[in-house]
Design a protein around this motif. Structure first.
Motif, mmCIF file in Angstrom:
data_model
loop_
_atom_site.group_PDB
_atom_site.id
_atom_site.type_symbol
_atom_site.label_atom_id
_atom_site.label_comp_id
_atom_site.label_asym_id
_atom_site.label_seq_id
_atom_site.Cartn_x
_atom_site.Cartn_y
_atom_site.Cartn_z
ATOM 1 N N PHE A 183 -0.441 80.546 81.394
ATOM 2 C CA PHE A 183 -0.380 79.199 81.963
ATOM 3 C C PHE A 183 0.696 79.134 83.044
ATOM 4 N N ASP A 184 1.900 79.626 82.733
ATOM 5 C CA ASP A 184 3.007 79.571 83.686
ATOM 6 C C ASP A 184 2.680 80.340 84.958
ATOM 7 N N THR A 185 2.049 81.505 84.799
ATOM 8 C CA THR A 185 1.676 82.317 85.965
ATOM 9 C C THR A 185 0.703 81.550 86.850
ATOM 10 N N GLU A 186 -0.306 80.959 86.233
ATOM 11 C CA GLU A 186 -1.297 80.190 86.993
ATOM 12 C C GLU A 186 -0.663 78.921 87.581
ATOM 13 N N PHE A 187 0.229 78.298 86.836
ATOM 14 C CA PHE A 187 0.896 77.075 87.288
ATOM 15 C C PHE A 187 1.710 77.331 88.554
ATOM 16 N N MET A 188 2.308 78.504 88.648
ATOM 17 C CA MET A 188 3.126 78.846 89.815
ATOM 18 C C MET A 188 2.301 79.411 90.962
ATOM 19 N N ASN A 189 1.006 79.523 90.779
ATOM 20 C CA ASN A 189 0.119 80.029 91.827
ATOM 21 C C ASN A 189 -0.229 78.883 92.781
ATOM 22 N N VAL A 190 0.803 78.387 93.467
ATOM 23 C CA VAL A 190 0.657 77.267 94.404
ATOM 24 C C VAL A 190 1.378 77.623 95.692
ATOM 25 N N GLU A 191 1.171 76.817 96.700
ATOM 26 C CA GLU A 191 1.844 77.050 97.984
ATOM 27 C C GLU A 191 3.349 76.874 97.834
ATOM 28 N N GLN A 192 4.068 77.528 98.711
ATOM 29 C CA GLN A 192 5.526 77.482 98.684
ATOM 30 C C GLN A 192 6.044 76.047 98.784
ATOM 31 N N SER A 193 5.418 75.227 99.608
ATOM 32 C CA SER A 193 5.880 73.839 99.765
ATOM 33 C C SER A 193 5.723 73.060 98.457
ATOM 34 N N THR A 194 4.662 73.352 97.708
ATOM 35 C CA THR A 194 4.464 72.695 96.414
ATOM 36 C C THR A 194 5.528 73.148 95.432
ATOM 37 N N ARG A 195 5.843 74.448 95.436
ATOM 38 C CA ARG A 195 6.919 74.964 94.574
ATOM 39 C C ARG A 195 8.234 74.257 94.883
ATOM 40 N N PHE A 196 8.503 74.067 96.167
ATOM 41 C CA PHE A 196 9.741 73.401 96.568
ATOM 42 C C PHE A 196 9.762 71.962 96.049
ATOM 43 N N ASP A 197 8.641 71.247 96.197
ATOM 44 C CA ASP A 197 8.560 69.868 95.694
ATOM 45 C C ASP A 197 8.707 69.834 94.171
#
Length: 168
Positions: free
Chosen positions: A92-106
């Motif tokens: 779940f965590d791996t898939e959850f972090m599979n987002v664009e860098q800007s989303t990670r920053f937000d």
């Protein structure tokens, strides 16, 4: 949703910066130390405004907190079931972090604002993993950092730290 003991959970209502309302169990909301402290101080009987968290990010954070709350409830399970739950949480965590860098920053800004340490740790670990092995030039490109050194300053910097730039 009810707790594992069968008693109904108190519902906590939060409002995103976009004005959208979300309702969740107190156990889920308590992943945020900010909200947990508000609950303990009696400030969560009404809608809790979250002016620094927009709707898409808040929805993702609630999803993360629900999943981690459910996983924590599974910790009392038999060892085999516990291993399956831990593997599922890693997936779940791996898939959850599979987002664009800007989303990670937000997400990081919101996790910091809401004081959700496990999410902050996950994001920082993910970002650190993406940085590993990158040259300064690649890191500047990755994070849109302008190189404000003159060629002369950069050369002096490299000479002063030549041991650090042997592979670059």
């Amino acid at each position: 949703m009810s707790s594992s003991s069968g008693a109904a959970q108190k519902k906590i209502v939060v409002k995103s910066s976009d004005g959208d309302i979300f309702e969740m169990d107190e156990a889920v909301a308590s992943n945020s130390l900010t909200i947990k402290n508000m609950i303990e101080d009696g400030c969560a009987d009404d809608v809790i405004p979250l002016p620094n968290v927009n709707t898409p990010i808040l929805a993702m954070i609630i999803q993360y907190c629900k999943h981690h709350t459910e996983a924590a409830a599974d910790k009392g399970a038999a060892p085999a079931a516990k291993k399956v739950a831990e593997a599922s949480l890693i997936d779940f965590d791996t898939e959850f972090m599979n987002v664009e860098q800007s989303t990670r920053f937000d997400l990081l800004l919101a996790a910091n604002y809401l004081n959700i340490k496990s999410l902050m740790d996950l994001i920082c670990e993910t970002v650190a993993g993406t940085m590993k092995g990158k040259s300064p030039v690649e890191l500047r490109e990755m994070f849109n950092i302008e190189n404000d050194f003159t060629p002369e300053e950069e050369e002096k910097f490299r000479k002063d730290r030549d041991w650090k730039f042997e592979n670059n």
